[in-house]
Design a protein around this motif. Sequence first.
Motif, PDB file in Angstrom:
ATOM      1  N   HIS A   1      54.622  24.446  55.442  1.00  0.00           N
ATOM      2  CA  HIS A   1      54.921  25.388  54.141  1.00  0.00           C
ATOM      3  C   HIS A   1      53.408  26.017  53.718  1.00  0.00           C
ATOM      4  N   ARG A   2      52.205  25.045  53.924  1.00  0.00           N
ATOM      5  CA  ARG A   2      51.089  25.323  53.648  1.00  0.00           C
ATOM      6  C   ARG A   2      50.473  26.542  54.625  1.00  0.00           C
ATOM      7  N   LEU A   3      50.875  26.288  55.739  1.00  0.00           N
ATOM      8  CA  LEU A   3      50.382  27.253  56.834  1.00  0.00           C
ATOM      9  C   LEU A   3      50.938  28.723  56.223  1.00  0.00           C
ATOM     10  N   GLN A   4      52.197  28.742  56.196  1.00  0.00           N
ATOM     11  CA  GLN A   4      52.820  29.797  55.987  1.00  0.00           C
ATOM     12  C   GLN A   4      52.221  30.760  54.769  1.00  0.00           C
ATOM     13  N   GLN A   5      52.172  29.813  53.634  1.00  0.00           N
ATOM     14  CA  GLN A   5      51.467  30.114  52.369  1.00  0.00           C
ATOM     15  C   GLN A   5      50.114  30.906  52.724  1.00  0.00           C
ATOM     16  N   ALA A   6      49.395  30.353  53.522  1.00  0.00           N
ATOM     17  CA  ALA A   6      48.154  30.878  54.012  1.00  0.00           C
ATOM     18  C   ALA A   6      48.149  32.138  54.820  1.00  0.00           C
ATOM     19  N   GLY A   7      49.414  32.564  55.035  1.00  0.00           N
ATOM     20  CA  GLY A   7      49.534  33.743  55.877  1.00  0.00           C
ATOM     21  C   GLY A   7      49.767  33.680  57.485  1.00  0.00           C
TER      22      GLY A   7
ATOM     23  N   GLY B   1      64.214  21.260  57.420  1.00  0.00           N
ATOM     24  CA  GLY B   1      63.378  20.973  56.089  1.00  0.00           C
ATOM     25  C   GLY B   1      62.647  22.178  55.732  1.00  0.00           C
ATOM     26  N   ILE B   2      62.122  23.099  56.698  1.00  0.00           N
ATOM     27  CA  ILE B   2      61.386  24.186  56.303  1.00  0.00           C
ATOM     28  C   ILE B   2      62.131  25.367  55.553  1.00  0.00           C
ATOM     29  N   ALA B   3      61.575  25.690  54.400  1.00  0.00           N
ATOM     30  CA  ALA B   3      61.976  26.679  53.599  1.00  0.00           C
ATOM     31  C   ALA B   3      61.540  27.867  54.223  1.00  0.00           C
ATOM     32  N   ARG B   4      62.237  28.962  54.973  1.00  0.00           N
ATOM     33  CA  ARG B   4      61.750  30.018  55.880  1.00  0.00           C
ATOM     34  C   ARG B   4      61.466  30.928  54.975  1.00  0.00           C
ATOM     35  N   GLN B   5      60.189  31.530  55.492  1.00  0.00           N
ATOM     36  CA  GLN B   5      59.641  32.655  54.706  1.00  0.00           C
ATOM     37  C   GLN B   5      59.637  33.940  55.572  1.00  0.00           C
TER      38      GLN B   5
ATOM     39  N   TYR C   1      59.445  30.782  63.826  1.00  0.00           N
ATOM     40  CA  TYR C   1      59.211  29.472  63.972  1.00  0.00           C
ATOM     41  C   TYR C   1      59.426  29.139  65.489  1.00  0.00           C
ATOM     42  N   ALA C   2      58.573  28.541  66.388  1.00  0.00           N
ATOM     43  CA  ALA C   2      58.695  28.504  67.636  1.00  0.00           C
ATOM     44  C   ALA C   2      58.685  26.732  68.055  1.00  0.00           C
ATOM     45  N   VAL C   3      59.579  26.441  69.240  1.00  0.00           N
ATOM     46  CA  VAL C   3      59.716  25.197  69.413  1.00  0.00           C
ATOM     47  C   VAL C   3      59.634  25.060  70.879  1.00  0.00           C
ATOM     48  N   LEU C   4      59.027  23.695  71.293  1.00  0.00           N
ATOM     49  CA  LEU C   4      59.003  23.530  72.801  1.00  0.00           C
ATOM     50  C   LEU C   4      60.381  23.088  73.452  1.00  0.00           C
ATOM     51  N   THR C   5      60.821  23.775  74.438  1.00  0.00           N
ATOM     52  CA  THR C   5      62.034  23.292  75.250  1.00  0.00           C
ATOM     53  C   THR C   5      61.810  23.019  76.621  1.00  0.00           C
ATOM     54  N   PRO C   6      61.674  21.960  77.191  1.00  0.00           N
ATOM     55  CA  PRO C   6      61.374  21.982  78.428  1.00  0.00           C
ATOM     56  C   PRO C   6      62.361  21.944  79.554  1.00  0.00           C
ATOM     57  N   ASN C   7      63.873  21.809  79.176  1.00  0.00           N
ATOM     58  CA  ASN C   7      65.000  22.038  79.908  1.00  0.00           C
ATOM     59  C   ASN C   7      66.255  22.306  79.101  1.00  0.00           C
TER      60      ASN C   7
ATOM     61  N   ALA D   1      67.707  22.392  70.538  1.00  0.00           N
ATOM     62  CA  ALA D   1      66.771  23.215  69.434  1.00  0.00           C
ATOM     63  C   ALA D   1      67.763  24.264  68.905  1.00  0.00           C
ATOM     64  N   LEU D   2      68.602  24.783  69.735  1.00  0.00           N
ATOM     65  CA  LEU D   2      69.433  25.923  69.400  1.00  0.00           C
ATOM     66  C   LEU D   2      70.230  25.778  67.900  1.00  0.00           C
ATOM     67  N   ALA D   3      70.483  24.662  67.671  1.00  0.00           N
ATOM     68  CA  ALA D   3      71.135  24.500  66.134  1.00  0.00           C
ATOM     69  C   ALA D   3      70.011  24.602  64.864  1.00  0.00           C
ATOM     70  N   SER D   4      68.715  24.418  65.436  1.00  0.00           N
ATOM     71  CA  SER D   4      67.715  24.466  64.574  1.00  0.00           C
ATOM     72  C   SER D   4      67.252  25.975  64.126  1.00  0.00           C
ATOM     73  N   ARG D   5      67.897  26.974  65.083  1.00  0.00           N
ATOM     74  CA  ARG D   5      67.344  28.355  64.841  1.00  0.00           C
ATOM     75  C   ARG D   5      65.960  28.806  65.182  1.00  0.00           C
ATOM     76  N   PRO D   6      65.554  28.325  66.180  1.00  0.00           N
ATOM     77  CA  PRO D   6      64.002  28.806  66.384  1.00  0.00           C
ATOM     78  C   PRO D   6      64.007  30.253  66.830  1.00  0.00           C
ATOM     79  N   ASP D   7      62.805  31.022  66.246  1.00  0.00           N
ATOM     80  CA  ASP D   7      62.791  32.493  66.617  1.00  0.00           C
ATOM     81  C   ASP D   7      62.143  32.584  68.154  1.00  0.00           C
ATOM     82  N   GLU D   8      61.531  31.553  68.745  1.00  0.00           N
ATOM     83  CA  GLU D   8      60.795  31.539  69.787  1.00  0.00           C
ATOM     84  C   GLU D   8      60.788  30.081  70.588  1.00  0.00           C
ATOM     85  N   VAL D   9      61.295  30.209  71.805  1.00  0.00           N
ATOM     86  CA  VAL D   9      61.228  28.931  72.450  1.00  0.00           C
ATOM     87  C   VAL D   9      60.020  28.853  73.587  1.00  0.00           C
TER      88      VAL D   9
END
Length: 302
Positions: free
Chosen positions: A35-41, A68-72, A77-83, A90-98
Motif C-alpha cells: 500500500h505504501r509503495l503504491q501511494q508513493a507512485g 489483502g491488497i486494496a488495488r489501485q 501486481y506481479a508474482v513469481l510462478t516457476p511451474n 496464482a491465477l485465483a489471486s488475479r495477478p497482472d503479470e507472472v
Amino acid sequence: MALPAHVKIVDVGPRDGLQNEKQPVPAAVKIELVHRLQQAGLSQIEVTSYVSPKWVPQMADNAEVMAGIARQPGVRYAVLTPNLKGFEAALASRPDEVVVFGSASEAFSQRNINCSVAESIERFAPVVQAALAAGITVHGAMSCTVGCPYEGDVPPRRVDYLAGLMKGIGVQHIGVCDTIGVGTPLQVQRALEATLRHYPLHEISGHFHDTYGQALANTLACMQLGVSQFDTSVAGLGGCPYARGATGNVATEDVVFMLQGMGIDTGIDLELLVDAGRFISQHLGRPPQSRAATALLNRRAG
Ligand code: HMG
Ligand code: MG
C-alpha cells in the motif's frame, strides 16, 4: 544513444526483498508495504511468489497477501510462478503479470529451481501458454547473467542461449539479472547486448543486486544503451536464499534520487518512498540499506 526520458521502476521489495527474511513477516506488514509503495507512485510491484513453501517459507502467505491488497487503478501486481502448479495457484489471486525465472548458469538453475536450464524451459512453456490465454503478461527473469555463486563468471553466450529459449516459448518481457551483484558496467552491457539479439530494448529490464556496490553504475550503463525499466527494492531489502551472501537489489530510493537529479521522470514521490522504506525497516529492526534514504532521513531529523 540518448538517455530515456522516462524510466519505469518495478519495486520487487515485497518479494525479492522479503523472501530471505529468517523471521516470518506477517501478511499484514507485507500488505501495508505494498500500500505504501503504491501511494508513493510505483506503477508495478512484485508482490510475492507461488513457489514451494518448504523451499521458501516466507512466501507461503502468497494468497493472503494478494487478497489483502486494496488495488489501485493503474498499478500492476506481479508474482513469481516457476511451474504450472504455481501458476494455477496464482491465477485465483488475479495477478497482472507472472514471472518465470530461469538461469544463465546450470548450477544455479539446479539449486534454485531443482532442474536444468532445458528442463526449466519445458516447465515454463505451459505457464506462458496459460498466462497468455488468460490475458496475463509474462516476464522472464534470467538469473546469473554475469556471475554465478557456483560457477563463477558467466559468458554472454549463456545469456544469448537463455534469452533465445525464453523468446521461443513466448515470454514477452525479459529481465537481465545480476543475482549476486558481481557485475560491473561493461560486463552488464555485454549481457544486455546478448539479450538484444532476441528482445527489443523496450521489452528488456535490468535487475541488479548491490552486493558489491555496482548496481547503480550498472543501472546507468544500461540506460546508456537505452534500457528504461528496472527492478529495484525499497530500502535495498533482500537477497536470494540460493545465492548465499548476496544482498538486496539496488535500493529504489537511490535509483529514484539519481533519476530525479538527471531530470528523468519516474512518477515516484521520493519522500513517500522513503516513508515506505522506513516503515519496513522499522518492522525488520534495522536501518534502510539505501544511501539516499539515510541522507534524507538524517536531513529530516536535523
Ligand atoms: P521441485 O521439487 O522440482 O518440484 O521444486 P516438484 O514438482 O518435484 O514438486 C515437489 C514438491 O513441491 C511437491 O510437494 C509439490 O507439490 C511442491 P510435496 O509432494 O513434496 O509436498 N510444489 C509446489 N508447491 C507450491 N508451489 C509450487 C510448487 N511446485 C511444486 N509452485 C520448485 C521446484 C520450483 C517448486 C522449487 O524448486 C522451489 O520452490 N524453489 C524456490 C525457488 C525460489 O523461490 N527462489 C527464489 C526466487 S528466484 C530469485 O530470487 C532470483 C530473481 O530475483 C532474479 C535474480 O535476482 O537473479 C527472480
Ligand atoms: Mg533477484
